[in-house]
Design a protein around this motif. Structure first.
Motif, PDB file in Angstrom:
ATOM      1  N   ASP A  58      22.884   5.511 -28.307  1.00 22.87           N
ATOM      2  CA  ASP A  58      22.015   6.444 -27.589  1.00 22.87           C
ATOM      3  C   ASP A  58      21.052   5.759 -26.632  1.00 22.87           C
ATOM      4  OD1 ASP A  58      20.612   5.229 -29.642  1.00 22.87           O
ATOM      5  OD2 ASP A  58      19.322   6.970 -29.992  1.00 22.87           O
ATOM      6  N   ARG A  59      21.169   4.444 -26.457  1.00 16.46           N
ATOM      7  CA  ARG A  59      20.281   3.748 -25.533  1.00 16.46           C
ATOM      8  C   ARG A  59      20.942   2.457 -25.073  1.00 16.46           C
ATOM      9  NH1 ARG A  59      17.326   2.494 -30.588  1.00 16.46           N
ATOM     10  NH2 ARG A  59      17.860   0.348 -31.156  1.00 16.46           N
ATOM     11  N   PRO A  60      20.632   1.999 -23.868  1.00 17.15           N
ATOM     12  CA  PRO A  60      21.166   0.715 -23.423  1.00 17.15           C
ATOM     13  C   PRO A  60      20.520  -0.429 -24.191  1.00 17.15           C
ATOM     14  CG  PRO A  60      19.613   1.589 -21.822  1.00 17.15           C
ATOM     15  CD  PRO A  60      19.827   2.668 -22.847  1.00 17.15           C
ATOM     16  N   GLY A  61      21.333  -1.331 -24.685  1.00 19.10           N
ATOM     17  CA  GLY A  61      20.798  -2.452 -25.435  1.00 19.10           C
ATOM     18  C   GLY A  61      20.188  -3.496 -24.519  1.00 19.10           C
ATOM     19  N   PRO A  62      19.328  -4.369 -25.057  1.00 19.70           N
ATOM     20  CA  PRO A  62      18.776  -5.452 -24.260  1.00 19.70           C
ATOM     21  C   PRO A  62      19.878  -6.355 -23.728  1.00 19.70           C
ATOM     22  CG  PRO A  62      17.600  -5.223 -26.340  1.00 19.70           C
ATOM     23  CD  PRO A  62      18.818  -4.370 -26.438  1.00 19.70           C
ATOM     24  N   ARG A  63      19.620  -7.011 -22.622  1.00 15.24           N
ATOM     25  CA  ARG A  63      20.576  -7.940 -22.040  1.00 15.24           C
ATOM     26  C   ARG A  63      20.119  -9.364 -22.330  1.00 15.24           C
ATOM     27  NH1 ARG A  63      22.429  -8.455 -15.659  1.00 15.24           N
ATOM     28  NH2 ARG A  63      23.889 -10.185 -15.972  1.00 15.24           N
ATOM     29  N   ALA A  64      20.990 -10.164 -22.896  1.00 15.43           N
ATOM     30  CA  ALA A  64      20.660 -11.539 -23.254  1.00 15.43           C
ATOM     31  C   ALA A  64      21.054 -12.486 -22.131  1.00 15.43           C
ATOM     32  CB  ALA A  64      21.376 -11.936 -24.544  1.00 15.43           C
ATOM     33  N   LEU A  65      20.136 -13.389 -21.790  1.00 17.43           N
ATOM     34  CA  LEU A  65      20.372 -14.348 -20.720  1.00 17.43           C
ATOM     35  C   LEU A  65      19.988 -15.738 -21.174  1.00 17.43           C
ATOM     36  CD1 LEU A  65      18.756 -12.309 -17.794  1.00 17.43           C
ATOM     37  CD2 LEU A  65      21.165 -12.399 -18.407  1.00 17.43           C
ATOM     38  N   ALA A  66      20.539 -16.740 -20.498  1.00 18.86           N
ATOM     39  CA  ALA A  66      20.155 -18.116 -20.753  1.00 18.86           C
ATOM     40  C   ALA A  66      18.791 -18.368 -20.117  1.00 18.86           C
ATOM     41  CB  ALA A  66      21.204 -19.073 -20.204  1.00 18.86           C
ATOM     42  N   ALA A  67      18.284 -19.579 -20.265  1.00 19.31           N
ATOM     43  CA  ALA A  67      16.953 -19.898 -19.763  1.00 19.31           C
ATOM     44  C   ALA A  67      16.851 -19.766 -18.250  1.00 19.31           C
ATOM     45  CB  ALA A  67      16.559 -21.308 -20.193  1.00 19.31           C
ATOM     46  N   ASP A  68      17.957 -19.919 -17.549  1.00 18.47           N
ATOM     47  CA  ASP A  68      17.959 -19.789 -16.092  1.00 18.47           C
ATOM     48  C   ASP A  68      17.591 -18.350 -15.721  1.00 18.47           C
ATOM     49  OD1 ASP A  68      18.338 -19.744 -13.407  1.00 18.47           O
ATOM     50  OD2 ASP A  68      20.462 -20.291 -13.454  1.00 18.47           O
ATOM     51  N   PRO A  69      16.458 -18.149 -15.033  1.00 14.31           N
ATOM     52  CA  PRO A  69      16.028 -16.782 -14.733  1.00 14.31           C
ATOM     53  C   PRO A  69      16.735 -16.149 -13.546  1.00 14.31           C
ATOM     54  CG  PRO A  69      14.450 -18.336 -13.845  1.00 14.31           C
ATOM     55  CD  PRO A  69      15.489 -19.158 -14.571  1.00 14.31           C
ATOM     56  N   GLY A  70      17.759 -16.798 -13.022  1.00 17.69           N
ATOM     57  CA  GLY A  70      18.399 -16.299 -11.812  1.00 17.69           C
ATOM     58  C   GLY A  70      19.090 -14.964 -11.977  1.00 17.69           C
ATOM     59  N   GLU A  71      19.437 -14.573 -13.205  1.00 22.87           N
ATOM     60  CA  GLU A  71      20.171 -13.330 -13.424  1.00 22.87           C
ATOM     61  C   GLU A  71      19.265 -12.117 -13.618  1.00 22.87           C
ATOM     62  OE1 GLU A  71      23.684 -13.872 -16.172  1.00 22.87           O
ATOM     63  OE2 GLU A  71      22.571 -15.699 -16.629  1.00 22.87           O
ATOM     64  N   VAL A  72      17.966 -12.325 -13.650  1.00 20.64           N
ATOM     65  CA  VAL A  72      17.034 -11.236 -13.935  1.00 20.64           C
ATOM     66  C   VAL A  72      16.650 -10.512 -12.645  1.00 20.64           C
ATOM     67  CG1 VAL A  72      14.795 -10.625 -14.920  1.00 20.64           C
ATOM     68  CG2 VAL A  72      16.108 -12.530 -15.886  1.00 20.64           C
ATOM     69  N   PRO A  73      16.684  -9.184 -12.627  1.00 19.80           N
ATOM     70  CA  PRO A  73      16.209  -8.438 -11.458  1.00 19.80           C
ATOM     71  C   PRO A  73      14.674  -8.371 -11.478  1.00 19.80           C
ATOM     72  CG  PRO A  73      16.961  -6.911 -13.125  1.00 19.80           C
ATOM     73  CD  PRO A  73      17.237  -8.290 -13.666  1.00 19.80           C
ATOM     74  N   TRP A  74      14.042  -9.440 -11.074  1.00 16.94           N
ATOM     75  CA  TRP A  74      12.588  -9.558 -11.243  1.00 16.94           C
ATOM     76  C   TRP A  74      11.818  -8.461 -10.525  1.00 16.94           C
ATOM     77  CZ3 TRP A  74      11.053 -12.317 -15.093  1.00 16.94           C
ATOM     78  CH2 TRP A  74      11.823 -13.416 -15.506  1.00 16.94           C
ATOM     79  N   GLU A  75      12.388  -7.912  -9.476  1.00 19.63           N
ATOM     80  CA  GLU A  75      11.695  -6.846  -8.752  1.00 19.63           C
ATOM     81  C   GLU A  75      11.529  -5.588  -9.601  1.00 19.63           C
ATOM     82  OE1 GLU A  75      16.060  -6.249  -8.239  1.00 19.63           O
ATOM     83  OE2 GLU A  75      14.691  -7.968  -8.123  1.00 19.63           O
TER      84      GLU A  75
END
Length: 270
Positions: free
Chosen positions: A153-170
């Motif tokens: 019933d909800r989108p789960g958190p997204r797991a990423l490595a330490a590299d912050p390049g994949e995060v939509p920081w905006e």
């Protein structure tokens, strides 16, 4: 803080800090079953390791999978997590805790995947109702934490490595450092060479670390014009909740904050 709380509540009691090596944790927890002991707080690295040695968990502690407070009642030990509610109440005071539409509320980025991060993800998913990104040095551990919150019933958190390049920081309106990076290390940061202007204006950087009172993460965020706060508010709120669980006395959070701002409290904060 707790000495001040006992005084404010008109109760006789003591609160002592003890360093417990990992191998001695079971014996230390067993010692809490003695008459006259109300309980204890746990810090890293014991928040998850203590679970098998407790008799029961509160719903929040079970959902989070980590405890920071142990409550003793008639020989039985209950694990509680006041970190999560303490963080939530601190965020409310900062105007960053409103629930609402995921699209207007923005997303949350959590740094770390240990016990403190579990509390932060719990707050972000269940109380703030936001999309969550988990960044950790070991992606597998971040993935394990993310999968524990997957639900139809909800989108789960997204797991990423330490590299912050994949995060939509905006889209990140709240960045929480739940790692130990920067603890007693003013020159250390969990996000080296990070451009905080990538965060939207008005975003809050919340560092659970409170020693030192201003971390490198906070300094660099403020230099970029972003709000940044340390974990003292969370520390005071979680302490108030733990004290209430042990004693039944609901001491105002101001008592805990005043104790932190006293000369002795400032010295402990480094």
């Amino acid at each position: 803080m707790h000495t001040a709380a006992f005084r404010a509540a008109g109760l006789h009691g003591t609160y002592e800090a003890r360093r417990v090596p990992a191998a001695e944790l079971p014996a230390a927890l067993a010692g809490l079953r003695q008459p006259g002991v109300l309980g204890a707080n746990l810090s890293l690295p014991h928040k998850e390791a203590a679970l098998p040695w407790l008799d029961e968990l509160t719903p929040a502690a079970r959902a989070i999978g980590a405890v920071n407070t142990v409550i003793h009642r008639q020989g039985r030990l209950t694990g509680e997590n006041t970190d999560a509610q303490g963080l939530f109440e601190a965020l409310l005071e900062l105007g960053a805790g409103g629930t609402g539409d995921r699209n207007t509320g923005g997303a949350v980025a959590v740094l770390g995947a240990g016990g403190a991060a579990r509390a932060a993800v719990y707050v972000a998913v269940t109380l703030l109702e936001r999309d969550v990104y988990i960044l950790n040095r070991t992606r597998a551990r971040a993935q394990e934490l993310a999968e524990s919150w997957a639900a139809p019933d909800r989108p789960g958190p997204r797991a990423l490595a330490a590299d912050p390049g994949e995060v939509p920081w905006e889209q990140i309106r709240l960045l929480v450092n739940a790692s130990s990076a920067g603890l007693d290390a003013p020159g250390q940061t969990p996000l080296p060479d990070f451009g905080f202007t990538r965060l939207p204006a008005g975003a809050l950087v919340y560092d659970m670390v409170y020693k030192p009172a201003e971390t490198r993460l906070m300094r660099e965020a403020r230099a970029a014009g972003r709000r940044a706060e340390n974990g003292l508010g969370m520390l005071a709120h979680q302490a108030r909740l733990a004290f209430r669980a042990w004693t039944g006395a609901d001491v105002p959070v101001g008592v805990f904050l005043d104790a932190l701002s006293s000369p002795a409290g400032r010295e402990q904060q480094g």
